[in-house]
Structures are given as C-alpha cells and as structure tokens.
Design an enzyme around this catalytic site. Structure first.
Site, PDB file in Angstrom:
ATOM      1  N   GLU A 114      -6.371  16.930  43.780  1.00 44.69           N
ATOM      2  CA  GLU A 114      -6.776  17.476  45.084  1.00 44.69           C
ATOM      3  C   GLU A 114      -5.666  17.282  46.125  1.00 44.69           C
ATOM      4  OE1 GLU A 114     -10.521  16.867  48.229  1.00 44.69           O
ATOM      5  OE2 GLU A 114     -10.002  15.286  46.795  1.00 44.69           O
ATOM      6  N   LYS A 140     -13.840  24.130  49.160  1.00 42.01           N
ATOM      7  CA  LYS A 140     -14.686  22.976  48.888  1.00 42.01           C
ATOM      8  C   LYS A 140     -15.984  23.054  49.694  1.00 42.01           C
ATOM      9  CE  LYS A 140     -14.366  17.878  48.907  1.00 42.01           C
ATOM     10  NZ  LYS A 140     -13.472  16.754  49.286  1.00 42.01           N
ATOM     11  N   CYS A 168     -13.455  17.511  44.012  1.00 42.26           N
ATOM     12  CA  CYS A 168     -13.811  16.119  44.275  1.00 42.26           C
ATOM     13  C   CYS A 168     -15.300  15.898  44.567  1.00 42.26           C
ATOM     14  CB  CYS A 168     -12.935  15.582  45.413  1.00 42.26           C
ATOM     15  SG  CYS A 168     -12.801  13.771  45.458  1.00 42.26           S
TER      16      CYS A 168
END
Length: 256
Positions: free
Chosen positions: A43, A109, A143
């Site tokens: 990431e 995200k 994540c």
C-alpha cells in the site's frame, strides 16, 4: 483460463521518499522470476502510509503511474500498487492495476482507517472493482478493507463465480499481524477464491513496526506461500485446477 504466475514484493519503505523507494523496487525486481503475470507492491508503495496528501499526491498522469507503466512494459506483466491520487480536488488512496498494454484498472479504498484519522484526509471509494485479466476475475482491496467481509462477499450464478482472486495491498502493523493472517485465510475460505496479501516490513513513522507476513492463500484456506519479517520477493503460480476442484468438491457458495 490459464495458471497465473504472481510475484509479491515485500519490502521496507522510506518515509515520503518516492525516488528512493522506486529505485529500491527496481533493484528488488531483479529477483522476479520471468515470465510472470502480475507483480504486487504494498500500500502507498512509493511514500509509505502518509497522511501528507497535499505534498505526496499525484494525478493519474504523474511520475509514479508512468513508472508503473514502464515496469509493466519492461516485464511484460501487470503492476499492482496503491498510491495517493488527487482528482477533482479530493484525495483517494487508490489501488491501480497497470497492464503492459497501457490498460489501467483502479479502485479507491472504501474503508478508511479511523485509528490513523485517514478519513480526515481521504475520500472513501463507493464501489468495488473486479477486473478480468488472462481469464481470471480479480477483486481489488486495500489494507483496512480486509476487516469488512460484507464488501468482499463472492457469489455464484449458473456455476459462474463473481471473482477468482482477491488482492490486498497493505501497511499492516506487526502488533495486529495475527488479525492480518487470520483474515486473509478467512476471505479465501468464505469466498472460495485465491487471496494474495502484500504487506511492508521495517520501521515506519513514529516507530511503528511492520512484520510483513505477505502470503498467498488457496481457495481452501491453505497457505501456498508466506514470508515473515524481512524483505523478500515471492514467486508463485496460482493453479486453475485447484480453484476448480475446491469449488466442485465443496460447493458451499451455492448454498447461499
């Protein structure tokens, strides 16, 4: 649908130093076994997990996307990473899937990390991204998304599964590494898909330590490949027959 060769780049990251990080990746990629189909970085691959978006952000025409395009052409494969992108006056933690032919798939995200106040800097995405590549349907995640199984729930209709492979790129701290490893296996088992998790190692900002634990999980939940706490390049092959066999012998998703 062919077997898929993947390469995972588990590495340390230098805080907010794009030039050094990109140079380090170029060095590490000498360990990629060719030919490969996909190379996956952690990431915020060229800055580490920074909230300094105003200084670190780029556009989709910026130097880092250009670098990923160049590497995709050089290695004749797809490059996968996340980075800070500014678009329409907002910042996204954006995951990109950059192919050698110049095609770019993107995912913003969705779940922002409250403990780091990520939501005060970034705008969350609203939609999942599932792309098709070499016969595989690939689901992209970043994540913290991993903690929310409802947004990753696979489905099957007329023996066609929504996705075959989930890729998660992360900066996941060592203090919660048990959660990382467990949740990756859970996502593979409950969705009957391969799962790739690529995390960083080393000491980050404010002394936060990252233990890596990058891995590949089979659709049955078995660990195909895993590395612990040092820099490492994982080269592995995802087998279509394993995917088909698990879904045939244990058709659990059909029972939904």
């Amino acid at each position: 649908m062919q077997d898929l060769k993947v390469s995972l780049i588990q590495c340390d990251q230098v805080w907010e130093d794009k030039k050094t990080n990109l140079a380090h990746y170029e060095s590490m990629m000498e360990e990629v076994q060719l030919p490969t189909d996909i190379v996956v970085f952690p990431e915020m691959f060229q800055t580490a997990f920074s909230m300094n978006a105003a200084a670190m952000a780029e556009t989709m025409e910026g130097e880092s996307i250009a670098w990923l395009k160049k590497m995709a052409v050089k290695y004749n494969c797809a490059m996968v990473a996340s980075l800070i992108i500014k678009e329409d006056e907002i910042f996204n933690n954006r995951m990109v899937f950059v192919q050698a032919d110049g095609t770019i798939h993107q995912y913003n995200k969705r779940k922002l990390f409250g403990l780091a106040n990520e939501e005060k800097t970034f705008t969350p995405g609203t939609e999942n991204t599932i792309l098709e590549y070499k016969g595989w349907k690939i689901f992209l995640q970043v994540c913290y998304d991993l903690r929310f199984p409802e947004i990753a729930r696979n489905s099957v209709k007329n023996d066609v599964y929504e996705y075959d492979l989930l890729i998660n790129v992360a900066n996941w701290p060592e203090k919660r590494s048990l959660h990382w490893r467990t949740l990756l296996q859970a996502r593979a088992i409950e969705n009957q898909a391969y799962v790739i998790g690529v995390n960083r190692v080393g000491e980050g900002e404010k002394g936060l330590y990252y233990s890596g634990d990058s891995c590949i999980i089979s659709p049955s939940g078995m660990v195909v490949a895993a590395v612990a706490h040092d820099e490492h390049v994982v080269n592995e092959e995802l087998e279509t027959e394993t995917l088909k066999e698990v879904r045939k012998v244990m058709p659990f998703l059909k029972d939904r």
